[in-house]
Design an enzyme around this catalytic site. Structure first.
Site, PDB file in Angstrom:
ATOM      1  N   ARG A  50       0.766  -1.103   0.035  1.00  0.00           N
ATOM      2  CA  ARG A  50      -0.083  -0.058  -0.072  1.00  0.00           C
ATOM      3  C   ARG A  50       0.799   1.096   0.045  1.00  0.00           C
ATOM      4  O   ARG A  50       0.517   1.999  -0.444  1.00  0.00           O
ATOM      5  CB  ARG A  50      -1.029   0.110   1.158  1.00  0.00           C
ATOM      6  CG  ARG A  50      -1.669   1.283   1.523  1.00  0.00           C
ATOM      7  CD  ARG A  50      -2.905   1.344   2.297  1.00  0.00           C
ATOM      8  NE  ARG A  50      -2.654   0.380   3.307  1.00  0.00           N
ATOM      9  CZ  ARG A  50      -2.063   0.726   4.448  1.00  0.00           C
ATOM     10  NH1 ARG A  50      -1.284   1.665   4.535  1.00  0.00           N
ATOM     11  NH2 ARG A  50      -1.988  -0.486   5.479  1.00  0.00           N
ATOM     12  N   TYR A  68     -16.327  18.617 -13.784  1.00  0.00           N
ATOM     13  CA  TYR A  68     -17.070  17.425 -13.969  1.00  0.00           C
ATOM     14  C   TYR A  68     -17.928  16.940 -12.960  1.00  0.00           C
ATOM     15  O   TYR A  68     -17.769  17.268 -11.714  1.00  0.00           O
ATOM     16  CB  TYR A  68     -15.634  16.223 -13.597  1.00  0.00           C
ATOM     17  CG  TYR A  68     -15.895  14.916 -13.950  1.00  0.00           C
ATOM     18  CD1 TYR A  68     -16.351  14.146 -14.983  1.00  0.00           C
ATOM     19  CD2 TYR A  68     -15.651  14.176 -12.705  1.00  0.00           C
ATOM     20  CE1 TYR A  68     -16.629  12.905 -14.672  1.00  0.00           C
ATOM     21  CE2 TYR A  68     -16.043  12.983 -12.468  1.00  0.00           C
ATOM     22  CZ  TYR A  68     -16.452  12.194 -13.644  1.00  0.00           C
ATOM     23  OH  TYR A  68     -16.623  10.837 -13.561  1.00  0.00           O
ATOM     24  N   ASP A  97      -7.266  20.032 -13.181  1.00  0.00           N
ATOM     25  CA  ASP A  97      -7.696  18.850 -13.904  1.00  0.00           C
ATOM     26  C   ASP A  97      -7.296  18.972 -15.203  1.00  0.00           C
ATOM     27  O   ASP A  97      -7.738  19.489 -16.165  1.00  0.00           O
ATOM     28  CB  ASP A  97      -9.215  18.706 -13.645  1.00  0.00           C
ATOM     29  CG  ASP A  97      -9.842  17.192 -13.888  1.00  0.00           C
ATOM     30  OD1 ASP A  97      -9.117  16.601 -14.830  1.00  0.00           O
ATOM     31  OD2 ASP A  97     -10.610  16.892 -13.627  1.00  0.00           O
ATOM     32  N   LYS A 143      -9.000   7.989 -18.340  1.00  0.00           N
ATOM     33  CA  LYS A 143      -9.324   8.528 -19.653  1.00  0.00           C
ATOM     34  C   LYS A 143      -8.344   8.204 -20.474  1.00  0.00           C
ATOM     35  O   LYS A 143      -7.578   7.321 -20.994  1.00  0.00           O
ATOM     36  CB  LYS A 143      -9.911   9.936 -19.448  1.00  0.00           C
ATOM     37  CG  LYS A 143     -10.855  10.169 -18.280  1.00  0.00           C
ATOM     38  CD  LYS A 143     -12.043   9.491 -18.532  1.00  0.00           C
ATOM     39  CE  LYS A 143     -12.910   9.301 -17.292  1.00  0.00           C
ATOM     40  NZ  LYS A 143     -13.242  10.524 -16.582  1.00  0.00           N
TER      41      LYS A 143
HETATM   42  C1  LIG Z   1     -13.647  10.881 -15.271  1.00  0.00           C
HETATM   43  C2  LIG Z   1     -13.240  12.411 -14.742  1.00  0.00           C
HETATM   44  C3  LIG Z   1     -12.780  12.318 -13.314  1.00  0.00           C
HETATM   45  C4  LIG Z   1     -13.003  11.261 -12.373  1.00  0.00           C
HETATM   46  O1  LIG Z   1     -11.981  10.315 -12.620  1.00  0.00           O
HETATM   47  P1  LIG Z   1     -12.409   8.821 -12.271  1.00  0.00           P
HETATM   48  O2  LIG Z   1     -11.167   8.056 -12.817  1.00  0.00           O
HETATM   49  O3  LIG Z   1     -13.721   8.313 -12.771  1.00  0.00           O
HETATM   50  O4  LIG Z   1     -12.523   8.488 -10.753  1.00  0.00           O
HETATM   51  C5  LIG Z   1     -12.305  13.744 -13.002  1.00  0.00           C
HETATM   52  N1  LIG Z   1     -12.246  14.692 -14.085  1.00  0.00           N
HETATM   53  C6  LIG Z   1     -12.452  14.454 -15.210  1.00  0.00           C
HETATM   54  C7  LIG Z   1     -12.408  15.616 -16.126  1.00  0.00           C
HETATM   55  C8  LIG Z   1     -12.886  13.332 -15.681  1.00  0.00           C
HETATM   56  O5  LIG Z   1     -13.347  13.132 -16.885  1.00  0.00           O
END
Ligand SMILES: *Cc1c(COP(=O)(O)O)cnc(C)c1O
Length: 391
Positions: free
Chosen positions: A55, A107, A179, A204
Site C-alpha cells: 500500500r 466534472y 484537472d 481516460k
Molecule cells: C472521469 C473524470 C474524473 C474522475 O475520474 P475517475 O477515474 O472516474 O474517478 C475527474 N475529472 C474529469 C475531467 C474526468 O473526466
C-alpha cells in the site's frame, strides 16, 4: 549525467516510453514487471530496499509515478485507484472552514465529491466562472484555500487561462488544482503555468483503452507532495500493480494517440460546423469558442473532445446520441474507440438543479482514433436520422 538529468533532457515521446522504465536490473526484462508482492524482505529490522508494504509503495507503481511526473515536468507523482480517489486526497489538504472555488462547469463527480461529501464535513465551496479573472478577484473570499479548475472543461470545453488564475490565487494564498484529464500532459503542462497540483483521471487518455480505472496527482512542491503521499498511504486509495501496468502501457503511446485524436476531432468539427441540424459547436480551436485565446496560448493542440447543441432541442439530442453505430453510446472518454453521450442525462445528471447543470440539448463526443472518414460518415447519418424522426 545522472539518470534524472538525462531523462529531463529527453523529449516527451521518449520520456513516455523510458522515464522510470529502465530494464529490470535482475532479469533484464524490458517491460516493467507487474510486481504483485504485498510485502518485501528486510535485511535487518527497518532496513529495506525502498519497499516494505505494497500500500505504501510497490515497484510497478513507482515506475508509473516516475513516468507521469516526468511528463508533467514535476518532481513528484502519486497514483491512485481512481480520479476521484486522487481528488479526495486533495480535499484532505484543507482544514474545515477553508473554501473551494470550483469552475462552474466542472466534472459532475468532482462537484458531487465537493458538494455532497466534503461540504457536510465543513468545507464550503463556490462555483465561479473562471474565464473571468477580474470577477474572481472582485468576488474573492478570504477563506478560499483552493481554486479548482479544469481546462478544457467537461462537457462545454471552456478553456481557462491557468497562469492568470494561478497568479491571483497565489497572491491571495490559495493553492491551485488543474484537472488535466482532457488535455493530457502532451497537450498542456499546467505546472509550468503555476498549477500546484495537476490532477488526472488516468481512466481516460492516460490509460487510453477503456480497460483501467485510475487517478494521478503530479506535484512539484516537496511539502505539498509529502502531505499527499501521507494521505495516499494513510487513507489507502491506491491502484493495484496490474492497473499501474495498464496505465503505464497506455502512456507509452500517449503522444501518437493524442495527435490522431486531435486530427480526427478536426474532421468531425468540419462536418458539424454549418450543419443544418447543429446549433452550436464547442471546440477550443474555433475562433469564436470561449477561451480559444487561452487554449491557443497554453495548449499544443486542441484535443479530442467535441460537444455540440442541436437545433431541435433535447429530443433531437437524445435521438442523435442513440443513432450512431460506430460511436458507442457510453459514458467516459479518452480511449481509442469513439464514444457519444448525452451529458444532461448521463455523465452530468448528478449536477441537475445545481450551478453546474448542463444544457439539455448538448451532445458530447469523445473522438477516437479510428479512420476519420468512418467517423464522419457515422455522425452524418446519425444527424440525419435524429432530425428525421423529429418531423
Ligand atoms: C472521469 C473524470 C474524473 C474522475 O475520474 P475517475 O477515474 O472516474 O474517478 C475527474 N475529472 C474529469 C475531467 C474526468 O473526466
Amino acid at each position: 549525467m545522472g539518470e534524472q538529468e538525462q531523462q529531463a533532457g529527453w523529449a516527451f515521446e521518449t520520456r513516455a516510453i523510458h522515464a522510470g522504465q529502465d530494464p529490470d536490473p535482475t532479469t533484464g526484462a524490458v517491460v516493467t514487471p507487474i510486481s504483485l508482492s504485498t510485502t518485501f524482505a528486510q535485511d535487518a529490522v527497518g532496513q529495506h530496499k525502498g519497499y516494505e508494504y505494497a500500500r505504501s509503495g510497490n515497484p510497478t507503481r513507482t515506475a508509473l509515478e516516475t513516468c507521469v511526473a516526468s511528463l508533467e515536468g514535476v518532481r513528484h507523482g502519486l497514483a491512485f485507484a481512481s480520479g476521484l480517489a486522487a481528488e479526495d486526497a486533495i480535499m484532505r489538504l484543507l482544514r474545515p472552514g477553508q473554501r473551494v472555488v470550483l469552475g462552474n462547469d466542472a466534472y459532475g463527480g468532482t462537484f458531487r465529491l465537493i458538494a455532497k461529501v466534503w461540504e457536510p464535513l465543513g468545507m464550503p465551496w463556490t462555483a465561479a466562472d473562471l474565464t473571468d479573472v477580474e470577477a474572481l478577484a472582485a468576488n474573492w473570499r478570504d477563506d478560499t484555500g483552493l481554486v479548482w479548475l479544469e481546462t478544457p472543461t467537461n462537457p462545454l470545453l471552456t478553456c481557462i487561462d491557468i497562469e492568470a488564475v494561478a497568479e491571483l490565487a497565489h497572491e491571495r494564498g490559495a493553492l491551485v488544482v488543474v484537472d488535466n484529464t482532457f488535455a493530457t500532459p502532451y497537450l498542456q503542462q499546467p505546472a509550468a503555468s503555476g498549477a500546484d497540483i495537476v490532477l488526472h483521471s488516468a481512466t481516460k487518455y492516460l490509460g487510453g483503452h477503456s480497460d483501467v480505472v485510475g487517478g494521478f496527482l503530479a506535484v512539484d512542491q516537496d511539502d505539498v507532495a509529502e502531505r499527499l503521499r501521507f494521505f495516499q498511504n494513510a487513507a489507502g486509495g491506491v491502484p493495484s500493480p496490474f492497473d499501474c501496468y495498464l496505465v503505464l502501457r497506455g502512456v507509452k503511446t500517449l503522444g501518437v494517440r493524442m495527435d490522431r485524436h486531435c486530427e480526427n476531432a478536426r474532421a468531425v468539427v468540419d462536418l458539424l460546423v454549418g450543419h443544418p441540424a447543429v446549433d452550436r459547436v464547442l471546440y477550443p480551436q474555433l475562433p469564436d469558442h470561449p477561451g480559444h485565446a487561452a487554449a491557443a496560448e497554453q495548449m499544443r493542440d486542441f484535443g479530442g473532445m467535441v460537444s455540440f447543441t442541436l437545433n431541435g432541442g433535447e429530443a433531437v439530442a437524445r435521438r442523435v446520441a442513440e443513432s450512431t453505430t460506430l460511436f458507442t453510446l457510453a459514458e467516459s472518454l479518452g480511449a481509442v474507440e469513439s464514444l457519444i453521450e448525452h451529458p444532461g442525462a448521463m455523465t452530468h445528471a448528478s449536477a441537475a438543479g445545481s450551478p453546474l447543470e448542463v444544457p439539455a440539448d448538448l451532445v458530447r463526443l469523445s473522438v477516437g482514433i479510428e479512420h476519420s472518414s468512418d467517423l464522419v460518415a457515422d455522425l452524418a447519418q446519425a444527424l440525419e436520422l435524429g432530425t428525421q424522426e423529429g418531423n
